[in-house]
Design an enzyme around this catalytic site. Structure first.
Site, PDB file in Angstrom:
ATOM      1  N   HIS A 162       6.312  32.522  32.654  1.00 42.01           N
ATOM      2  CA  HIS A 162       7.267  31.746  33.458  1.00 42.01           C
ATOM      3  C   HIS A 162       8.654  31.755  32.842  1.00 42.01           C
ATOM      4  O   HIS A 162       8.833  32.099  31.689  1.00 42.01           O
ATOM      5  CB  HIS A 162       6.796  30.303  33.684  1.00 42.01           C
ATOM      6  CG  HIS A 162       6.651  29.458  32.446  1.00 42.01           C
ATOM      7  ND1 HIS A 162       5.476  29.337  31.734  1.00 42.01           N
ATOM      8  CD2 HIS A 162       7.543  28.669  31.795  1.00 42.01           C
ATOM      9  CE1 HIS A 162       5.647  28.518  30.717  1.00 42.01           C
ATOM     10  NE2 HIS A 162       6.907  28.092  30.711  1.00 42.01           N
ATOM     11  N   GLN A 176       9.199  27.607  36.284  1.00 41.76           N
ATOM     12  CA  GLN A 176       8.826  26.255  35.851  1.00 41.76           C
ATOM     13  C   GLN A 176      10.101  25.404  35.923  1.00 41.76           C
ATOM     14  O   GLN A 176      11.011  25.565  35.107  1.00 41.76           O
ATOM     15  CB  GLN A 176       8.292  26.279  34.412  1.00 41.76           C
ATOM     16  CG  GLN A 176       7.881  24.908  33.897  1.00 41.76           C
ATOM     17  CD  GLN A 176       7.466  24.948  32.431  1.00 41.76           C
ATOM     18  OE1 GLN A 176       8.106  25.610  31.615  1.00 41.76           O
ATOM     19  NE2 GLN A 176       6.397  24.245  32.098  1.00 41.76           N
ATOM     20  N   GLU A 214       7.381  18.407  35.928  1.00 43.75           N
ATOM     21  CA  GLU A 214       7.602  19.825  36.203  1.00 43.75           C
ATOM     22  C   GLU A 214       6.940  20.269  37.490  1.00 43.75           C
ATOM     23  O   GLU A 214       5.972  19.678  37.955  1.00 43.75           O
ATOM     24  CB  GLU A 214       7.058  20.674  35.056  1.00 43.75           C
ATOM     25  CG  GLU A 214       5.561  20.508  34.841  1.00 43.75           C
ATOM     26  CD  GLU A 214       5.045  21.458  33.770  1.00 43.75           C
ATOM     27  OE1 GLU A 214       5.297  21.212  32.592  1.00 43.75           O
ATOM     28  OE2 GLU A 214       4.381  22.443  34.141  1.00 43.75           O
ATOM     29  N   GLU A 244       8.575  30.736  24.583  1.00 43.15           N
ATOM     30  CA  GLU A 244       7.283  30.053  24.620  1.00 43.15           C
ATOM     31  C   GLU A 244       6.183  31.102  24.712  1.00 43.15           C
ATOM     32  O   GLU A 244       6.360  32.144  25.350  1.00 43.15           O
ATOM     33  CB  GLU A 244       7.253  29.124  25.850  1.00 43.15           C
ATOM     34  CG  GLU A 244       5.962  28.350  26.055  1.00 43.15           C
ATOM     35  CD  GLU A 244       6.013  27.466  27.318  1.00 43.15           C
ATOM     36  OE1 GLU A 244       7.110  27.296  27.908  1.00 43.15           O
ATOM     37  OE2 GLU A 244       4.943  26.977  27.712  1.00 43.15           O
ATOM     38  N   HIS A 266      14.248  28.253  28.888  1.00 43.63           N
ATOM     39  CA  HIS A 266      13.393  29.091  28.034  1.00 43.63           C
ATOM     40  C   HIS A 266      12.682  30.147  28.858  1.00 43.63           C
ATOM     41  O   HIS A 266      12.630  30.066  30.081  1.00 43.63           O
ATOM     42  CB  HIS A 266      12.367  28.242  27.258  1.00 43.63           C
ATOM     43  CG  HIS A 266      11.355  27.530  28.116  1.00 43.63           C
ATOM     44  ND1 HIS A 266      11.579  26.301  28.679  1.00 43.63           N
ATOM     45  CD2 HIS A 266      10.108  27.889  28.504  1.00 43.63           C
ATOM     46  CE1 HIS A 266      10.502  25.928  29.370  1.00 43.63           C
ATOM     47  NE2 HIS A 266       9.597  26.882  29.284  1.00 43.63           N
TER      48      HIS A 266
HETATM   49  N1  CMX Z   1      17.835  27.830  24.251  1.00 41.04           N
HETATM   50  C1  CMX Z   1      18.667  28.416  23.338  1.00 41.04           C
HETATM   51  N2  CMX Z   1      19.199  27.759  22.272  1.00 41.04           N
HETATM   52  C2  CMX Z   1      18.848  26.462  22.146  1.00 41.04           C
HETATM   53  C3  CMX Z   1      17.986  25.801  23.039  1.00 41.04           C
HETATM   54  C4  CMX Z   1      17.478  26.541  24.133  1.00 41.04           C
HETATM   55  N3  CMX Z   1      16.659  25.984  25.040  1.00 41.04           N
HETATM   56  N4  CMX Z   1      17.814  24.526  22.632  1.00 41.04           N
HETATM   57  C5  CMX Z   1      18.563  24.386  21.531  1.00 41.04           C
HETATM   58  N5  CMX Z   1      19.190  25.548  21.233  1.00 41.04           N
HETATM   59  C6  CMX Z   1      20.128  25.791  20.120  1.00 41.04           C
HETATM   60  C7  CMX Z   1      21.295  24.820  20.240  1.00 41.04           C
HETATM   61  O1  CMX Z   1      22.317  25.338  21.045  1.00 41.04           O
HETATM   62  C8  CMX Z   1      21.706  24.674  18.799  1.00 41.04           C
HETATM   63  O2  CMX Z   1      22.538  25.744  18.422  1.00 41.04           O
HETATM   64  P1  CMX Z   1      23.917  25.484  17.636  1.00 41.04           P
HETATM   65  O3  CMX Z   1      23.491  24.866  16.324  1.00 41.04           O
HETATM   66  O4  CMX Z   1      24.474  26.865  17.470  1.00 41.04           O
HETATM   67  O5  CMX Z   1      24.711  24.574  18.484  1.00 41.04           O
HETATM   68  C9  CMX Z   1      20.406  24.784  18.025  1.00 41.04           C
HETATM   69  O6  CMX Z   1      19.488  25.470  18.901  1.00 41.04           O
HETATM   70  C10 CMX Z   1      19.824  23.427  17.695  1.00 41.04           C
HETATM   71  O7  CMX Z   1      19.794  22.711  18.909  1.00 41.04           O
HETATM   72  P2  CMX Z   1      19.745  21.133  19.059  1.00 41.04           P
HETATM   73  O8  CMX Z   1      20.455  20.779  20.310  1.00 41.04           O
HETATM   74  O9  CMX Z   1      20.158  20.435  17.781  1.00 41.04           O
HETATM   75  O10 CMX Z   1      18.219  20.896  19.348  1.00 41.04           O
HETATM   76  P3  CMX Z   1      17.020  20.655  18.348  1.00 41.04           P
HETATM   77  O11 CMX Z   1      17.148  21.470  17.110  1.00 41.04           O
HETATM   78  O12 CMX Z   1      16.776  19.201  18.242  1.00 41.04           O
HETATM   79  O13 CMX Z   1      15.841  21.265  19.281  1.00 41.04           O
HETATM   80  C11 CMX Z   1      14.320  22.994  19.682  1.00 41.04           C
HETATM   81  C12 CMX Z   1      15.790  22.624  19.597  1.00 41.04           C
HETATM   82  C13 CMX Z   1      14.231  24.432  20.144  1.00 41.04           C
HETATM   83  C14 CMX Z   1      13.660  22.809  18.315  1.00 41.04           C
HETATM   84  C15 CMX Z   1      13.662  22.040  20.735  1.00 41.04           C
HETATM   85  O14 CMX Z   1      14.312  22.190  21.973  1.00 41.04           O
HETATM   86  C16 CMX Z   1      12.184  22.262  20.913  1.00 41.04           C
HETATM   87  O15 CMX Z   1      11.370  21.782  20.135  1.00 41.04           O
HETATM   88  N6  CMX Z   1      11.771  22.988  22.002  1.00 41.04           N
HETATM   89  C17 CMX Z   1      10.375  23.242  22.273  1.00 41.04           C
HETATM   90  C18 CMX Z   1       9.776  22.235  23.237  1.00 41.04           C
HETATM   91  C19 CMX Z   1      10.419  22.266  24.594  1.00 41.04           C
HETATM   92  O16 CMX Z   1      11.454  22.874  24.826  1.00 41.04           O
HETATM   93  N7  CMX Z   1       9.753  21.552  25.571  1.00 41.04           N
HETATM   94  C20 CMX Z   1      10.221  21.479  26.940  1.00 41.04           C
HETATM   95  C21 CMX Z   1       9.557  22.534  27.823  1.00 41.04           C
HETATM   96  C22 CMX Z   1       8.067  22.265  28.011  1.00 41.04           C
HETATM   97  C23 CMX Z   1       7.318  23.412  28.698  1.00 41.04           C
HETATM   98  O17 CMX Z   1       7.811  24.530  28.790  1.00 41.04           O
HETATM   99  O18 CMX Z   1       6.165  23.177  29.117  1.00 41.04           O
HETATM  100 CO    CO Z   2       7.555  26.399  29.690  1.00 37.46          CO
END
Ligand code: CMX
Ligand code: CO
Length: 146
Positions: free
Chosen positions: A7, A60, A43, A134, A84
């Site tokens: 997705h 998604q 979602e 993912e 993502h």
């Molecule tokens: N895509 C690309 N880059 C991303 C991003 C994304 N979705 N999310 C964060 N970033 C980047 C930010 O831009 C930032 O970069 P800079 O430092 O250069 O500005 C850096 O990563 C850190 O971002 P943050 O805003 O401080 O965010 P966190 O570190 O707190 O969290 C992450 C980032 C990836 C660890 C967190 O989003 C995560 O754990 N994701 C996994 C879970 C998830 O997304 N769940 C929702 C979807 C559920 C599903 O698909 O079922």
């Molecule tokens: Co997903």
């Protein structure tokens, strides 16, 4: 082995309005909806096509359920858009271990529950050329998936 795009995750402020956009513009229908409290999202999964590994590809659509969720934080910073991508595999544990061994940060020690009873984990976007990635194993992979 990764065998499909499972997705594309799209973050939105209003799930119902976004679902209606995809329905009225493209004719995509909702295949499944759920709330995933752990991920902080409501979602909708829109099935786009079946895939040759016995799985399927979806959009998604994700609306945050709470202010401190990852999607709410992302929306506040970026606005709506592609959040993502997710690759499908019959073996999320094996693929996660493999990419971890190549130096990519895998965000969870063990896969967690995703859509429709799937098992999911995430790879850090900073280790994936800016793409939050993912990995998904469907709840009941067909025997054709490998
Ligand atoms: N895509 C690309 N880059 C991303 C991003 C994304 N979705 N999310 C964060 N970033 C980047 C930010 O831009 C930032 O970069 P800079 O430092 O250069 O500005 C850096 O990563 C850190 O971002 P943050 O805003 O401080 O965010 P966190 O570190 O707190 O969290 C992450 C980032 C990836 C660890 C967190 O989003 C995560 O754990 N994701 C996994 C879970 C998830 O997304 N769940 C929702 C979807 C559920 C599903 O698909 O079922
Ligand atoms: Co997903």
């Amino acid at each position: 082995m990764l065998t499909r795009i499972d997705h594309i995750g799209i973050a939105c402020f209003d799930l119902d309005k976004t679902v209606e956009f995809y329905r009225s513009t493209y004719g995509f229908e909702v295949f499944h909806t759920e709330v995933n409290e752990e991920q902080g999202v409501r979602e909708a999964m829109l099935k786009i096509n079946e895939t040759s590994d016995g799985g399927a590809s979806y959009l998604q659509l994700l609306e945050p359920t709470r202010e401190d969720s990852t999607v709410a934080k992302w929306l506040a910073k970026n606005g709506e858009g592609v959040h993502h991508i997710a690759f499908g595999t019959a073996d999320v544990d094996g693929v996660a271990a493999d990419v971890r061994g190549k130096g990519v940060r895998v965000l969870y020690d063990e896969p967690r529950r995703g859509s429709m009873g799937s098992r999911i984990t995430f790879l850090h976007p900073k280790d994936c050329h800016g793409v939050l990635t993912e990995l998904v194993t469907s709840a009941e992979p067909s025997s054709a998936e490998h």
